[in-house]
Design an enzyme around this catalytic site. Structure first.
Site, PDB file in Angstrom:
ATOM      1  N   HIS B  37       0.825  -0.895  -0.068  1.00 16.03           N
ATOM      2  CA  HIS B  37       0.295   0.132  -0.112  1.00 16.03           C
ATOM      3  C   HIS B  37       1.057   1.117  -0.143  1.00 16.03           C
ATOM      4  O   HIS B  37       0.565   2.013  -0.980  1.00 16.03           O
ATOM      5  CB  HIS B  37      -0.747  -0.175   1.011  1.00 16.03           C
ATOM      6  CG  HIS B  37      -2.089  -0.556   0.747  1.00 16.03           C
ATOM      7  ND1 HIS B  37      -2.493  -1.934   1.178  1.00 16.03           N
ATOM      8  CD2 HIS B  37      -3.507  -0.560   0.506  1.00 16.03           C
ATOM      9  CE1 HIS B  37      -3.996  -2.588   0.663  1.00 16.03           C
ATOM     10  NE2 HIS B  37      -4.221  -1.804   0.537  1.00 16.03           N
ATOM     11  N   ARG B  38       1.914   0.957   0.780  1.00 18.10           N
ATOM     12  CA  ARG B  38       2.850   2.295   0.952  1.00 18.10           C
ATOM     13  C   ARG B  38       3.581   2.813  -0.358  1.00 18.10           C
ATOM     14  O   ARG B  38       3.525   3.647  -0.742  1.00 18.10           O
ATOM     15  CB  ARG B  38       4.161   2.046   1.489  1.00 18.10           C
ATOM     16  CG  ARG B  38       3.985   3.319   3.322  1.00 18.10           C
ATOM     17  CD  ARG B  38       4.780   3.039   4.097  1.00 18.10           C
ATOM     18  NE  ARG B  38       5.811   2.222   3.910  1.00 18.10           N
ATOM     19  CZ  ARG B  38       5.662   1.350   4.810  1.00 18.10           C
ATOM     20  NH1 ARG B  38       5.211   0.840   5.981  1.00 18.10           N
ATOM     21  NH2 ARG B  38       7.002  -0.008   4.925  1.00 18.10           N
TER      22      ARG B  38
END
Lengths: 292, 200
Positions: B37-38
């Site tokens: 996600h990052r």
């Protein structure tokens, strides 16, 4: 003569048993949960849990993809002939088990983000020399593949000593509500009360991951505290995986140490329903047994 | 209600779902947890094209146990991880990438629920810990991206058949099943705190 290879072999076998088979006390207690739950969404979760346990046994696959941060609790006989190689053997067994079972490579360097891929690293696996038996000539290693989801919601706090056990109750109930569905309930909840930070946390941890469901503290007052906390937690109604229900805690275990007049340390540690553990006992002649 | 859905998911199919409904999903799902996600957020910030297309797709909060046999990856256990950690990113991921279903466990918060309402998406949960059961529905590993993040954190592209039971926990009307249960628990806690322990 007892060799390091014998210890490695026994521990690899123990990690397999711990990762694939749920201990009987945990399984029985989940069965009781299925007997009392009525909500269809909650029952669906418990039914999935039992299907999963059957499949894991049949396919010899780890129960959960989170095969944990491997933790070893050692009870060592002072006369066990190979104490000098125990730590090396545990690390080597971790590497072999990771490859053979296989386990998910979980250890990550918190500074660089690097994952070495073999479940080892600085202070990993987690090795605790827990107890020495001065006259024993055996080695007893309890293997706990500890999942991250239930570890994530652990709580440590200092309460005003004047609050006493009512203060402990508040910390525990707060922790369970705040944890919600995150630690994969129904959980086993360990509570540690002490004077120092580390003692409270280590007592709580052992209460959550080592003591069997249904076991009670030998002191009647603490045993009653365990039962009342368990019943209150179950009145909260979080239920299996937060779907709502009657069973949120499979059990609560409490232990304590004498404190300092100024400090009243309380720790709450959670163990998920997939409460995996196995104990390997190795005799000085190299024979070993694995129990759950 | 019980539904059998296929990816890519149509907005209408997803908007029909309500909390408590059960879904069995067939098609392609993408695993993504914290590190993935990052990285997705970094790509979005820099305006770079992702190596996969999530439009109408399903994101699965999962870090599987995998094994490579004869050059092919196999998933041995693949249950969900706690979704709460992805709350930081998921609203924006739904909005910008057109994700229609997020699958995980443990519940998600307000920002995700708002994105589900606004953009037509749902959050569903699979039983935490049921890793082998999940793996039964995973028929093939189609691809893997970002393996440099480590096995648990990489994006695994999985072909699934009748993956479920997935319980709808946030629907596109904004209802949030797990949050409702926890709010009720919190009310009960206030009552319990008034009841003293009775110890010998």
């Amino acid at each position: 003569m007892l060799s390091k290879e014998t210890i490695v072999k026994a521990i690899v076998e123990g990690i397999k048993v711990a990762s694939i088979y749920l201990p009987p006390d945990v399984k029985d207690s989940l069965k009781k949960a299925l007997e009392v739950e009525e909500n269809p969404a909650t029952r669906a979760q418990l039914e999935a849990i039992f299907k999963n346990l059957d499949l894991a046994e049949k396919l010899k696959a780890p129960i959960c993809q989170d095969t944990g941060l491997l933790s070893f609790y050692i009870k060592a006989g002072a006369k066990f002939p190979a104490l000098d190689v125990v730590e090396e053997a545990l690390i080597e067994a971790t590497r072999i088990a990771t490859r053979e079972i296989p386990l998910r490579p979980n250890t990550v360097d918190p500074i660089t983000g690097r994952n070495p891929g073999d479940n080892t690293g600085r202070y990993a696996p987690v090795i605790t020399w827990d107890e020495i038996d001065p006259r024993g000539d055996y080695l007893e290693v309890t293997i706990v593949p500890k999942g991250g989801g239930s570890e994530y919601v652990a709580v440590f706090t200092m309460i005003p000593p004047g609050k006493g056990l009512e203060g402990v109750k508040e910390v525990v109930l707060d922790a369970v509500v705040k944890a919600g569905a995150m630690p994969c309930p129904p959980t086993i909840i360990g509570v540690g009360i002490a004077g120092t930070v580390d003692k409270a946390v280590s007592l709580a941890k052992k209460c959550a991951v080592i003591r069997k469901i249904g076991s009670r503290h030998p002191e009647p007052k603490i045993a009653a505290l365990e039962e009342q906390l368990r019943d209150m937690i179950n009145e909260l109604g979080v239920g299996t995986m937060g779907m709502g229900g009657k069973v949120t805690a499979l059990d609560v275990h409490v232990d304590y140490a004498y404190r300092h007049p100024a400090t009243y340390a309380v720790a709450v540690v959670f163990q998920c329903w997939a409460a995996r553990r196995a104990t390997v006992t190795i005799k000085s002649n190299g024979e070993y047994t694995i129990t759950q | 209600m019980e539904y059998r859905l296929k990816t890519p998911l149509a907005e209408g199919d997803v908007r029909r779902l309500r909390v408590g409904d059960v879904v069995y999903l067939t098609g392609i799902i993408y695993t993504a947890r914290d590190a993935a996600h990052r990285r997705i957020m970094e790509y979005l910030k820099e305006g770079r094209q992702l190596p996969f297309d999530l439009r109408g797709g399903a994101i699965y909060h999962c870090g599987p146990v995998v094994q490579k046999k004869n050059g092919e990856w196999i998933v041995l256990a693949g249950g969900p991880t706690t979704s709460t950690r992805m709350e930081l990113y998921e609203g924006e991921v739904i909005e910008k990438l057109g994700v229609r279903m997020v699958i995980g466990k443990g519940g998600m918060g307000r920002k995700t629920a708002e994105a589900c309402v606004k953009h037509g998406a749902v959050y569903t949960t699979f039983t935490g810990g049921a890793g082998v059961l999940a793996a039964q529905s995973i028929k093939r590993v189609i691809d893997v991206h970002w393996l440099d993040l480590g096995v648990p954190e990489a994006v695994w592209v999985l072909e699934v058949v009748d993956f479920g039971p997935l319980v709808v926990a946030i629907d596109s009307t904004g209802r949030n099943l797990i949050e409702e249960v926890v709010e009720e628990s919190s009310r009960r806690k206030s009552e319990l705190l008034k009841r003293p322990l009775i110890l010998p």
